[in-house]
Design an enzyme around this catalytic site. Structure first.
Site, PDB file in Angstrom:
ATOM      1  N   TYR A  71       0.859  -1.190   0.000  1.00 48.46           N
ATOM      2  CA  TYR A  71       0.000   0.000   0.000  1.00 48.46           C
ATOM      3  C   TYR A  71       0.893   1.237   0.000  1.00 48.46           C
ATOM      4  O   TYR A  71       1.739   1.402   0.884  1.00 48.46           O
ATOM      5  CB  TYR A  71      -0.917   0.022   1.235  1.00 48.46           C
ATOM      6  N   ASP A 108       9.484   2.987   0.518  1.00 46.20           N
ATOM      7  CA  ASP A 108       8.366   3.711   1.113  1.00 46.20           C
ATOM      8  C   ASP A 108       8.472   3.520   2.621  1.00 46.20           C
ATOM      9  O   ASP A 108       8.130   2.466   3.157  1.00 46.20           O
ATOM     10  CB  ASP A 108       7.041   3.156   0.569  1.00 46.20           C
ATOM     11  N   LYS A 166       3.671  10.494   7.822  1.00 43.13           N
ATOM     12  CA  LYS A 166       3.256  10.172   9.190  1.00 43.13           C
ATOM     13  C   LYS A 166       4.083  10.847  10.284  1.00 43.13           C
ATOM     14  O   LYS A 166       3.935  12.019  10.503  1.00 43.13           O
ATOM     15  CB  LYS A 166       3.197   8.648   9.358  1.00 43.13           C
TER      16      LYS A 166
END
Ligand SMILES: Cc1ncc(COP(=O)(O)O)c(C=O)c1O
Length: 454
Positions: free
Chosen positions: A162, A264, A291
């Site tokens: 994802y 990522d 984040k």
């Protein structure tokens, strides 16, 4: 009942659902009202769960308070983005100070430079960085930069990976197992309607933790692939780590084939001050962040080699990649990020690692003790509980776990003061102590007792 039979069962959650509804009437009524004005009642897929999510009114450290007066330990921390939990006082102070000075300007501010300095000092592979407002945008610009640098069009990603919601990564995210094809040559499966079918032509799907399979596919496409995008730990599969030798092999392979390697680290950056790559000793060409670097405010970033990042440079004429964004690098986010990252020292990472591995080991031991096969995965402060008898090493093995049991446990946990995810993934925050870890274990034990005797 034999363990395997138990795992083949579909579990009924009626009792837990009734209890959840009994505990959360005000959230239900808010949600009903929300559905009249927001399709599906809220704006974020991952903040929805059936039958309806509870509404948060306040967060404090490891706790979330809801509209109905329930208090739960937050083992999700806004999808891992809050390393200090909620309302960490230095972050609150930084945000309110900056808010009083202005929240956004159409010129740069110093905190942007300071956060860039901090991140480039901590992550050896990141020589230059640009900020975005989400991880999704970070991924999008990483892909563009890789295409510009290599002159190639395709990107490769792993099945189950994802990377946000941009078109080219919305492929084979949580595909129906019936559509995935050969394990070693996964069939690309669109993850959203509204994406043009030919997007698939530019994306190659790879088998996670399978270096041989990955090598065969990439070699066959060696002149076409600009970059390979990988999460060091598959997040949405419930924190399934890549084997270090797999990532090492991928680094060598991409180098040999002239492809860029993009890590990522939107989630895995919480594993150390230099992210997963620092722990693994691997230097990707580009890294996507998000984040925790925003201290709880919207953020993302793309960083890496100076020569690749040069595509964004507007000082030498029109940049090859025009990277605009009204709130990019806004000082409120930058200061919240700085207030967070300046306070996470090596001791905090050590404590998170120790508590994380303690939690994982004890969760696994509980499953073993009650004869209920579970597979506990994760690393550092990240953990995943898979209701499965088979080792979980990739998307397919994670997807074969018992979802109805995972959902039932999720509801049971909610009803007993613990919030994490329907798929069994969660994380710790710095303010959590052995008491919070113990509370999670008690809730799992209560659940195991219930399902083995009920
Ligand atoms: C690994 C990974 N990459 C990218 C993203 C997208 O980030 P954002 O939600 O900020 O767009 C996420 C979000 O959960 C993520 O976990």
């Amino acid at each position: 009942m034999h363990a395997r039979q138990r795992l083949a069962q579909t579990f009924d959650s009626a009792e837990e659902l009734a209890e959840y509804q009994r505990q959360n009437p005000a959230s239900l009524s808010r949600f009903e009202g929300a559905k009249a004005v927001i399709p599906g009642g809220n704006t974020r897929l991952t903040a929805y769960f059936a039958p309806y999510p509870f509404y948060a009114v306040k967060g404090e450290g490891s706790r979330i308070y809801d509209l109905d007066g329930n208090v739960r330990l937050d083992f999700y921390n806004n999808a891992t983005s809050l390393i200090f939990g909620h309302a960490y006082p230095p972050v609150v102070a930084a945000i309110s100070d900056q808010a009083s000075k202005g929240t956004a300007f159409a010129v740069p501010t110093e905190p942007e430079v300071e956060l860039a300095q901090l991140l480039t000092a901590h992550i050896p592979s990141v020589e230059k960085i640009r900020f975005t407002n989400s991880g999704t945008e970070g991924v999008l610009f990483a892909i563009r930069a890789a295409r510009v640098f290599t002159g190639r069009d395709k990107i490769a990603k792993f099945e189950g990976g994802y990377h946000g919601t941009a078109d080219h990564v919305s492929i084979s995210v949580t595909p129906d197992l019936a559509l995935t094809g050969d394990t070693r040559r996964p069939t690309p499966v669109l993850a959203s309607a509204g994406i043009t079918p030919n997007t698939v032509d530019d994306v190659i799907i790879l088998p996670f933790n399978d270096l041989q399979g990955t090598t065969a596919i990439l070699t066959a496409h060696q002149d076409e692939v600009a970059a390979v995008l990988v999460e060091p730990i598959l997040g949405s599969c419930g924190y399934v780590p890549a084997q270090p030798e797999f990532l090492q092999g991928l680094r060598e392979l991409t180098q040999r084939l002239g492809m860029l390697l993009i890590f990522d680290e939107v989630q895995t950056f919480r594993l150390s001050s230099g992210g997963a790559q620092a722990l693994l000793g691997i230097m990707p060409d580009l890294t996507v962040l998000g984040k925790i670097i925003g201290g709880g405010l919207p953020v993302g970033g793309v960083g890496g080699r100076s020569d690749v990042m040069a595509a964004f440079d507007a000082t030498t004429g029109t940049p090859k990649i025009p990277h605009a964004g009204t709130f990019n690098g806004n000082p409120v986010t930058m200061r919240a990020g700085l207030a967070t990252l300046r306070d996470v020292g090596p001791a905090a990472y050590d404590r998170l690692d120790q508590r994380g591995s303690d939690l994982r080991q004890r969760l696994q031991a509980l499953g073993d003790r009650y004869g209920v096969p579970i597979q506990v995965t994760g690393a550092g402060s990240l953990f995943g509980i898979h209701w499965s008898a088979e080792p979980v090493t990739d998307y397919r093995s994670a997807a074969r776990a018992n979802k109805s049991l995972s959902y039932k446990f999720f509801l049971h946990a909610l009803n007993n003061g613990i919030f994490f995810t329907t798929r069994g993934g969660g994380c710790l925050s710095i303010p959590m102590t052995d008491a919070e870890v113990g509370a999670f274990l008690d809730v799992l034990e209560g659940f195991l007792k219930k399902i083995t005797t009920g």
